[in-house]
Design an enzyme around this catalytic site. Structure first.
Site, PDB file in Angstrom:
ATOM      1  N   ASP A  83     -18.387   1.792   3.678  1.00  0.00           N
ATOM      2  CA  ASP A  83     -17.835   0.842   5.182  1.00  0.00           C
ATOM      3  C   ASP A  83     -17.803   2.453   6.244  1.00  0.00           C
ATOM      4  OD1 ASP A  83     -15.252   2.733   4.493  1.00  0.00           O
ATOM      5  OD2 ASP A  83     -14.307   1.673   3.816  1.00  0.00           O
ATOM      6  N   ASN A 108      -2.232  -1.207  -0.055  1.00  0.00           N
ATOM      7  CA  ASN A 108      -2.263  -3.415  -0.602  1.00  0.00           C
ATOM      8  C   ASN A 108      -3.483  -3.827  -1.641  1.00  0.00           C
ATOM      9  OD1 ASN A 108      -4.479  -2.503   1.555  1.00  0.00           O
ATOM     10  ND2 ASN A 108      -4.202  -4.012   2.544  1.00  0.00           N
ATOM     11  N   HIS A 141      -6.589  -2.731  -1.207  1.00  0.00           N
ATOM     12  CA  HIS A 141      -7.765  -2.460  -0.618  1.00  0.00           C
ATOM     13  C   HIS A 141      -8.845  -1.536  -1.355  1.00  0.00           C
ATOM     14  CE1 HIS A 141      -6.650  -0.038   2.895  1.00  0.00           C
ATOM     15  NE2 HIS A 141      -8.202   0.517   2.185  1.00  0.00           N
ATOM     16  N   GLU A 197     -10.260  -6.218   2.376  1.00  0.00           N
ATOM     17  CA  GLU A 197      -8.181  -6.584   2.647  1.00  0.00           C
ATOM     18  C   GLU A 197      -7.690  -7.929   1.843  1.00  0.00           C
ATOM     19  OE1 GLU A 197      -6.853  -4.125   3.694  1.00  0.00           O
ATOM     20  OE2 GLU A 197      -6.749  -3.424   6.047  1.00  0.00           O
TER      21      GLU A 197
HETATM   22  C1  GLP Z   1      -9.185   3.369   3.597  1.00  0.00           C
HETATM   23  C2  GLP Z   1     -10.902   3.209   3.689  1.00  0.00           C
HETATM   24  C3  GLP Z   1     -10.820   3.136   2.181  1.00  0.00           C
HETATM   25  C4  GLP Z   1      -9.921   3.962   1.133  1.00  0.00           C
HETATM   26  C5  GLP Z   1      -8.340   3.768   1.799  1.00  0.00           C
HETATM   27  C6  GLP Z   1      -7.349   4.850   0.669  1.00  0.00           C
HETATM   28  O1  GLP Z   1      -8.876   2.295   4.762  1.00  0.00           O
HETATM   29  N1  GLP Z   1     -11.141   2.474   3.611  1.00  0.00           N
HETATM   30  O2  GLP Z   1     -12.142   3.355   1.613  1.00  0.00           O
HETATM   31  O3  GLP Z   1     -10.424   3.867   0.087  1.00  0.00           O
HETATM   32  O4  GLP Z   1      -8.155   3.738   2.945  1.00  0.00           O
HETATM   33  O5  GLP Z   1      -7.588   5.931   1.895  1.00  0.00           O
HETATM   34  P1  GLP Z   1      -6.968   7.062   1.931  1.00  0.00           P
HETATM   35  O6  GLP Z   1      -7.412   7.860   0.118  1.00  0.00           O
HETATM   36  O7  GLP Z   1      -6.492   7.920   2.366  1.00  0.00           O
HETATM   37  O8  GLP Z   1      -4.963   6.700   1.118  1.00  0.00           O
END
Ligand code: GLP
Length: 241
Positions: free
Chosen positions: A67, A136, A138, A143
């Site tokens: 992404d 959440n 995702h 989402e």
């Molecule tokens: C972001 C990314 C995800 C990631 C998630 C968790 O929004 N788009 O790909 O897995 O949040 O992030 P973190 O690893 O910093 O908790």
């Protein structure tokens, strides 16, 4: 789904790096599916160490990222392109021309989404995809929603994700409200998936994910339908299971 519960973040990262290293050794021209966020940073550090120790060669590796925020310039230090360059690509011998992150500056968003999806297919599919998980549930930026998208698409971020990601920006207002993300089916095209989680803030999402039911209210729970998924998470993230 295979589940590996580790003592801490460091052990989670080491095991994940070993799984990636294995794929690169077995198939030097492999296609890696990469993710951003704080979770995979330790794994990327592990891969850099192995590269420096002469164990790994990235010269034939291709990569595709999950992404990218939209809109955002690639040289913005909060873009996922910038993150990938700084956390991994600049430190190993991967050819940046072989690394693909959705185009956060695209004027034709639909074409950019199609191009990302086509790139995955053109490369012959992803050999190993790493995922993090949002608080959440995702994955990528898919989402929780009643209907999830199959392929790469433009999406709005939920309030909770904007809040969670605000820690990387000067203020919450600076967090982009949209992103381009691979869809559920784009992720499922990967031959093998590793999902990482660390810390108590992920415990609720991990509990729902492994509950034995699937729901679009927790996109990660759909991973139960994929034939080769490994969850690697630390005790804190697994504490509610
Ligand atoms: C972001 C990314 C995800 C990631 C998630 C968790 O929004 N788009 O790909 O897995 O949040 O992030 P973190 O690893 O910093 O908790």
């Amino acid at each position: 789904m295979k589940i590996i519960v580790t003592k801490n973040y460091e052990e989670m990262s080491r095991i994940a790096a070993e799984q990636f290293a294995e794929v690169i050794k077995q198939k030097p021209a492999c296609v890696l599916g990469l993710a951003t966020g704080s979770t995979p940073i330790g794994m990327y550090e592990g891969l850099i160490e192995k590269y420096r120790a002469g164990e790994l060669d990235f010269s034939a590796v291709h990569s595709v990222n999950l992404d990218e925020y939209y809109p955002i310039a690639p040289d913005n230090d909060q873009s996922y392109r910038y993150f990938m360059n700084h956390q991994l690509f600049d430190h190993v011998n991967i050819d940046k021309a072989n690394t693909f992150v959705p185009d956060g500056m695209a004027t034709d968003v639909e074409a950019a989404c199609r191009a990302h999806e086509d790139k995955i297919d053109e490369l012959g599919g992803i050999d190993l995809q790493v995922l993090g998980i949002g608080q959440n549930g995702h994955i990528g930026f898919n989402e929780p929603e009643e209907n999830l998208q199959c392929f790469t698409h433009l999406t709005g971020l939920t309030e909770s994700t904007i809040k969670a990601n605000a820690r990387f920006f000067a203020s919450e207002e600076d967090v982009p409200k949209h992103a381009l993300t691979m869809g559920i089916q784009s992720v499922f095209k990967a031959r093998k998936i590793v999902i990482l989680a660390s810390g108590k803030s992920k415990a609720e999402a991990i509990k729902t994910m492994v509950s034995g039911t699937i729901t679009t209210a927790c996109p990660a729970s759909l991973l139960a339908l994929h034939p080769d998924v490994t969850l690697i998470c630390d005790e804190d993230a697994y504490s509610l299971v």
